[in-house]
Design a protein around this motif. Structure first.
Motif, PDB file in Angstrom:
ATOM      1  N   THR A  51      61.175  79.560 108.958  1.00 28.61           N
ATOM      2  CA  THR A  51      61.469  78.131 109.110  1.00 28.61           C
ATOM      3  C   THR A  51      61.525  77.393 107.778  1.00 28.61           C
ATOM      4  O   THR A  51      61.759  76.182 107.764  1.00 28.61           O
ATOM      5  CB  THR A  51      60.409  77.473 110.006  1.00 28.61           C
ATOM      6  N   ARG A  52      61.276  78.123 106.683  1.00 31.14           N
ATOM      7  CA  ARG A  52      61.375  77.556 105.337  1.00 31.14           C
ATOM      8  C   ARG A  52      60.470  76.335 105.178  1.00 31.14           C
ATOM      9  O   ARG A  52      60.885  75.293 104.650  1.00 31.14           O
ATOM     10  CB  ARG A  52      62.821  77.182 105.002  1.00 31.14           C
ATOM     11  N   LEU A  57      52.652  75.207 101.454  1.00 33.29           N
ATOM     12  CA  LEU A  57      52.123  75.246 102.815  1.00 33.29           C
ATOM     13  C   LEU A  57      52.295  76.639 103.414  1.00 33.29           C
ATOM     14  O   LEU A  57      51.425  77.111 104.169  1.00 33.29           O
ATOM     15  CB  LEU A  57      52.825  74.200 103.680  1.00 33.29           C
ATOM     16  N   ASP A  58      53.384  77.307 103.093  1.00 35.71           N
ATOM     17  CA  ASP A  58      53.585  78.694 103.517  1.00 35.71           C
ATOM     18  C   ASP A  58      52.432  79.565 103.031  1.00 35.71           C
ATOM     19  O   ASP A  58      51.831  80.333 103.794  1.00 35.71           O
ATOM     20  CB  ASP A  58      54.925  79.197 102.976  1.00 35.71           C
ATOM     21  N   LEU A  59      52.094  79.431 101.764  1.00 34.83           N
ATOM     22  CA  LEU A  59      51.012  80.230 101.181  1.00 34.83           C
ATOM     23  C   LEU A  59      49.666  79.888 101.827  1.00 34.83           C
ATOM     24  O   LEU A  59      48.887  80.785 102.194  1.00 34.83           O
ATOM     25  CB  LEU A  59      50.950  79.998  99.680  1.00 34.83           C
ATOM     26  N   LEU A  60      49.375  78.604 101.973  1.00 36.12           N
ATOM     27  CA  LEU A  60      48.098  78.198 102.560  1.00 36.12           C
ATOM     28  C   LEU A  60      47.983  78.664 104.007  1.00 36.12           C
ATOM     29  O   LEU A  60      46.908  79.114 104.446  1.00 36.12           O
ATOM     30  CB  LEU A  60      47.955  76.674 102.493  1.00 36.12           C
ATOM     31  N   LEU A 101      55.063  69.191 110.462  1.00 36.02           N
ATOM     32  CA  LEU A 101      56.378  69.294 109.824  1.00 36.02           C
ATOM     33  C   LEU A 101      57.395  69.954 110.738  1.00 36.02           C
ATOM     34  O   LEU A 101      58.551  69.515 110.823  1.00 36.02           O
ATOM     35  CB  LEU A 101      56.253  70.083 108.519  1.00 36.02           C
ATOM     36  N   LEU A 102      57.001  71.017 111.436  1.00 38.00           N
ATOM     37  CA  LEU A 102      57.936  71.724 112.311  1.00 38.00           C
ATOM     38  C   LEU A 102      58.368  70.853 113.493  1.00 38.00           C
ATOM     39  O   LEU A 102      59.560  70.813 113.840  1.00 38.00           O
ATOM     40  CB  LEU A 102      57.300  73.017 112.821  1.00 38.00           C
ATOM     41  N   LEU A 103      57.420  70.151 114.108  1.00 31.42           N
ATOM     42  CA  LEU A 103      57.770  69.277 115.230  1.00 31.42           C
ATOM     43  C   LEU A 103      58.598  68.083 114.772  1.00 31.42           C
ATOM     44  O   LEU A 103      59.458  67.591 115.512  1.00 31.42           O
ATOM     45  CB  LEU A 103      56.498  68.806 115.928  1.00 31.42           C
ATOM     46  N   ALA A 104      58.364  67.615 113.557  1.00 28.64           N
ATOM     47  CA  ALA A 104      59.183  66.517 113.024  1.00 28.64           C
ATOM     48  C   ALA A 104      60.616  66.979 112.800  1.00 28.64           C
ATOM     49  O   ALA A 104      61.568  66.203 113.013  1.00 28.64           O
ATOM     50  CB  ALA A 104      58.577  66.003 111.718  1.00 28.64           C
TER      51      ALA A 104
END
Length: 202
Positions: A51-52, A57-60, A101-104
């Motif tokens: 989802t990029r 945030l990906d790392l965390l 972020l994904l839901l937004a």
């Protein structure tokens, strides 16, 4: 050089994904329980990559989910009393920020950088998402203990403490997300100033 840091963060997250996959192989060859849970972990870690999500945030997300899952599978919770609280504080907050972020993106929630929102909106939404994650986590622990006979430390006081830690961690994540979303937009590189007006000819 501008893309060096996000690329490094993304590669570090990919390394954690490889370690998560390696842990599946490890438990299969050693006969340790947890292969199914670790496989689900690896699949979950693919979501921020596909989802990029922002590289940090990906790392965390990869780090906290792997930490929490390994702690459960390998019984690291038994190390000390505060360890369980630390995991339940950090993990729901990180997951809540990612969900926000994904839901937004799907327009199911307002975007954190929506300037029409009140300042408290982003922390409130993220805290609500984190509280939901913490609640679902406690339901999973009950299911694992009472239905699947897993060795998970549960109890009334433990459940309340874990949920309180999850709410507090999600509030902190919401405040950080709100600050990140309110940052000024980066200025484009290069000289984009408009050309000077032409001087009238004599």
């Amino acid at each position: 050089m501008a893309n060096a840091r996000p690329r490094g963060l993304r590669l570090t997250a990919d390394a954690i994904r490889i370690l998560a996959l390696g842990s599946v192989v490890y438990v299969l060859f050693t006969g340790h329980d947890g292969a199914v849970v670790l496989t689900l972990l690896f699949l979950a870690l693919l979501v921020p990559r596909l989802t990029r999500l922002p590289a940090l945030l990906d790392l965390l997300l990869c780090a906290t989910l792997t930490w929490a899952t390994w702690s459960s599978v390998f019984h690291w919770y038994r190390v000390t009393d505060w360890y369980d609280t630390a995991v339940h504080s950090v993990t729901p907050g990180t997951v809540a920020a990612a969900l926000h972020l994904l839901l937004a993106r799907r327009r199911l929630l307002p975007s954190p950088d929506d300037r029409a929102l009140r300042p408290a909106s982003v922390p409130l939404i993220t805290t609500t998402l984190g509280a939901t994650v913490a609640c679902l986590w406690e339901m999973y622990e009950w299911l694992a203990t009472d239905v699947l006979d897993a060795q998970v430390r549960v109890g009334y006081e433990d459940t309340i403490a874990d949920m309180a830690a999850g709410v507090a961690g999600s509030l902190a994540a919401g405040l950080i997300l709100a600050r990140w979303a309110a940052r000024p937009a980066p200025r484009p590189s290069g000289n984009n100033d408009p050309p000077p007006p032409e001087q009238p000819s004599p």
